[in-house]
Design a protein around this motif. Structure first.
Motif, PDB file in Angstrom:
ATOM      1  N   GLY A   1       0.786  -1.223   0.000  1.00  0.00           N
ATOM      2  CA  GLY A   1       0.000   0.000   0.000  1.00  0.00           C
ATOM      3  C   GLY A   1       0.818   1.273   0.000  1.00  0.00           C
ATOM      4  O   GLY A   1       0.317   2.347   0.328  1.00  0.00           O
ATOM      5  N   ILE A   2       2.091   1.176  -0.393  1.00  0.00           N
ATOM      6  CA  ILE A   2       2.975   2.347  -0.423  1.00  0.00           C
ATOM      7  C   ILE A   2       3.148   2.786  -1.867  1.00  0.00           C
ATOM      8  O   ILE A   2       3.645   2.029  -2.703  1.00  0.00           O
ATOM      9  CB  ILE A   2       4.356   2.020   0.186  1.00  0.00           C
TER      10      ILE A   2
ATOM     11  N   LYS B   1       9.357  10.977   0.322  1.00  0.00           N
ATOM     12  CA  LYS B   1       8.239  10.620   1.200  1.00  0.00           C
ATOM     13  C   LYS B   1       8.233   9.110   1.420  1.00  0.00           C
ATOM     14  O   LYS B   1       7.899   8.621   2.495  1.00  0.00           O
ATOM     15  CB  LYS B   1       6.931  11.085   0.554  1.00  0.00           C
ATOM     16  N   VAL B   2       8.637   8.365   0.420  1.00  0.00           N
ATOM     17  CA  VAL B   2       8.482   6.921   0.447  1.00  0.00           C
ATOM     18  C   VAL B   2       9.260   6.253   1.584  1.00  0.00           C
ATOM     19  O   VAL B   2       8.777   5.297   2.182  1.00  0.00           O
ATOM     20  CB  VAL B   2       8.835   6.301  -0.934  1.00  0.00           C
ATOM     21  N   PHE B   3      10.437   6.737   1.912  1.00  0.00           N
ATOM     22  CA  PHE B   3      11.208   6.067   2.958  1.00  0.00           C
ATOM     23  C   PHE B   3      10.597   6.269   4.348  1.00  0.00           C
ATOM     24  O   PHE B   3      10.708   5.408   5.207  1.00  0.00           O
ATOM     25  CB  PHE B   3      12.690   6.442   2.906  1.00  0.00           C
ATOM     26  N   ASN B   4       9.914   7.367   4.549  1.00  0.00           N
ATOM     27  CA  ASN B   4       9.166   7.558   5.798  1.00  0.00           C
ATOM     28  C   ASN B   4       7.963   6.621   5.838  1.00  0.00           C
ATOM     29  O   ASN B   4       7.655   6.037   6.877  1.00  0.00           O
ATOM     30  CB  ASN B   4       8.739   9.020   5.954  1.00  0.00           C
ATOM     31  N   ASP B   5       7.300   6.451   4.693  1.00  0.00           N
ATOM     32  CA  ASP B   5       6.176   5.514   4.608  1.00  0.00           C
ATOM     33  C   ASP B   5       6.640   4.083   4.856  1.00  0.00           C
ATOM     34  O   ASP B   5       5.980   3.313   5.555  1.00  0.00           O
ATOM     35  CB  ASP B   5       5.505   5.602   3.235  1.00  0.00           C
ATOM     36  N   ILE B   6       7.784   3.724   4.283  1.00  0.00           N
ATOM     37  CA  ILE B   6       8.334   2.382   4.468  1.00  0.00           C
ATOM     38  C   ILE B   6       8.610   2.138   5.953  1.00  0.00           C
ATOM     39  O   ILE B   6       8.274   1.077   6.496  1.00  0.00           O
ATOM     40  CB  ILE B   6       9.620   2.176   3.638  1.00  0.00           C
ATOM     41  N   GLU B   7       9.207   3.113   6.619  1.00  0.00           N
ATOM     42  CA  GLU B   7       9.524   2.956   8.045  1.00  0.00           C
ATOM     43  C   GLU B   7       8.254   2.711   8.855  1.00  0.00           C
ATOM     44  O   GLU B   7       8.223   1.821   9.722  1.00  0.00           O
ATOM     45  CB  GLU B   7      10.259   4.185   8.564  1.00  0.00           C
ATOM     46  N   ASN B   8       7.199   3.451   8.567  1.00  0.00           N
ATOM     47  CA  ASN B   8       5.939   3.268   9.297  1.00  0.00           C
ATOM     48  C   ASN B   8       5.352   1.878   9.063  1.00  0.00           C
ATOM     49  O   ASN B   8       4.892   1.218  10.000  1.00  0.00           O
ATOM     50  CB  ASN B   8       4.932   4.349   8.901  1.00  0.00           C
TER      51      ASN B   8
ATOM     52  N   ASN C   1      11.372 -10.817  -1.385  1.00  0.00           N
ATOM     53  CA  ASN C   1      10.614  -9.577  -1.405  1.00  0.00           C
ATOM     54  C   ASN C   1      10.146  -9.080  -0.041  1.00  0.00           C
ATOM     55  O   ASN C   1       8.976  -8.770   0.149  1.00  0.00           O
ATOM     56  CB  ASN C   1       9.422  -9.685  -2.366  1.00  0.00           C
ATOM     57  N   ASP C   2      11.076  -8.976   0.876  1.00  0.00           N
ATOM     58  CA  ASP C   2      10.752  -8.420   2.186  1.00  0.00           C
ATOM     59  C   ASP C   2      12.000  -7.837   2.823  1.00  0.00           C
ATOM     60  O   ASP C   2      13.121  -8.214   2.476  1.00  0.00           O
ATOM     61  CB  ASP C   2      10.163  -9.492   3.100  1.00  0.00           C
ATOM     62  N   PHE C   3      11.790  -6.920   3.766  1.00  0.00           N
ATOM     63  CA  PHE C   3      12.910  -6.351   4.509  1.00  0.00           C
ATOM     64  C   PHE C   3      13.393  -7.356   5.538  1.00  0.00           C
ATOM     65  O   PHE C   3      12.603  -8.094   6.120  1.00  0.00           O
ATOM     66  CB  PHE C   3      12.487  -5.056   5.218  1.00  0.00           C
ATOM     67  N   VAL C   4      14.710  -7.372   5.773  1.00  0.00           N
ATOM     68  CA  VAL C   4      15.272  -8.317   6.739  1.00  0.00           C
ATOM     69  C   VAL C   4      16.097  -7.631   7.826  1.00  0.00           C
ATOM     70  O   VAL C   4      16.795  -8.289   8.580  1.00  0.00           O
ATOM     71  CB  VAL C   4      16.102  -9.430   6.047  1.00  0.00           C
ATOM     72  N   SER C   5      16.024  -6.320   7.905  1.00  0.00           N
ATOM     73  CA  SER C   5      16.616  -5.588   9.027  1.00  0.00           C
ATOM     74  C   SER C   5      15.752  -4.357   9.236  1.00  0.00           C
ATOM     75  O   SER C   5      14.841  -4.103   8.456  1.00  0.00           O
ATOM     76  CB  SER C   5      18.085  -5.235   8.773  1.00  0.00           C
ATOM     77  N   THR C   6      16.000  -3.580  10.295  1.00  0.00           N
ATOM     78  CA  THR C   6      15.077  -2.487  10.597  1.00  0.00           C
ATOM     79  C   THR C   6      15.757  -1.130  10.589  1.00  0.00           C
ATOM     80  O   THR C   6      16.950  -1.011  10.861  1.00  0.00           O
ATOM     81  CB  THR C   6      14.412  -2.674  11.972  1.00  0.00           C
ATOM     82  N   PHE C   7      14.970  -0.111  10.319  1.00  0.00           N
ATOM     83  CA  PHE C   7      15.445   1.272  10.342  1.00  0.00           C
ATOM     84  C   PHE C   7      16.025   1.630  11.707  1.00  0.00           C
ATOM     85  O   PHE C   7      17.055   2.286  11.798  1.00  0.00           O
ATOM     86  CB  PHE C   7      14.272   2.238  10.075  1.00  0.00           C
TER      87      PHE C   7
END
Length: 194
Positions: free
Chosen positions: A13-14, A119-126, A76-82
């Motif tokens: 949804g991003i 904007k997208v990287f803030n959306d990804i973090e959320n 197709n997924d993140f494997v570490s966190t912001f």
């Protein structure tokens, strides 16, 4: 490879503007990781945010005498966190490649820049924070309410690739049971389906 990343964002949804796509692509790198390599070590500050393009990794905690598998991440997924990368926090877990892996990655300077200029990287973090909270809650509920057999069937249903590719000792660790118990569960399921 960036195309798979962008498709994954859309599925979560991003949305991302054409301008942001260009900026993100300029700050995105690719890495290949060989099977068996631990690429995020427990107790060591996290330096990169990874997005898995292909392959399967294991999220685990190393104890003095054994390891506990917390989860498997495939494709197709993140494997570490912001949070870990931005604050250079020592990781409480490790990530190991169970197969050959191809991943996109961003270092701290990339993340800081992208959060400031897109904007997208803030959306990804959320979305990542929400996903992490849901994962913790789901794992806790599953361990309290489902039997090991039910948890195995859920893993099989949700991540069949993991069940096919991952050594049984890691799956047993993930389920919180001994490998012999997992073998009995698998035999019981095969007999039920025969």
């Amino acid at each position: 490879m960036l195309k798979l990343f962008l498709q994954s964002l859309e599925e979560k949804g991003i949305s991302i503007s054409k301008e942001d796509i260009k900026t993100v692509s300029e700050h995105t790198r690719t890495v290949s990781i060989e099977k068996g390599i631990t690429f995020m070590k427990q107790g060591v500050p996290v330096k990169r945010l990874y997005f898995l393009i292909s392959g399967t990794v294991r999220l685990y905690v190393a104890h003095e005498t054994h390891e506990t598998t917390m989860d498997f991440i495939s494709w197709n997924d993140f494997v570490s966190t912001f949070v870990y990368v931005q604050n250079e926090v020592p990781s409480t877990v490790a990530l190991g490649a169970l197969t050959s892996v191809t991943a996109l990655f961003w270092e701290k300077k990339d993340i800081v820049f992208l959060k400031k200029h897109t904007k997208v990287f803030n959306d990804i973090e959320n979305v990542m924070l929400d996903t992490l909270l849901q994962w913790n809650l789901r794992r806790e509920i599953d361990f309290r309410n489902l039997s090991p057999e039910q948890r195995y069937l859920k893993l099989y249903e949700n991540q069949p690739r993991v069940v096919q590719q991952v050594p049984l000792k890691y799956i047993a660790s993930y389920l919180g049971i001994h490998q012999d118990s997992l073998s009995r569960i698998r035999k019981k399921i095969i007999l039920k389906r025969a």
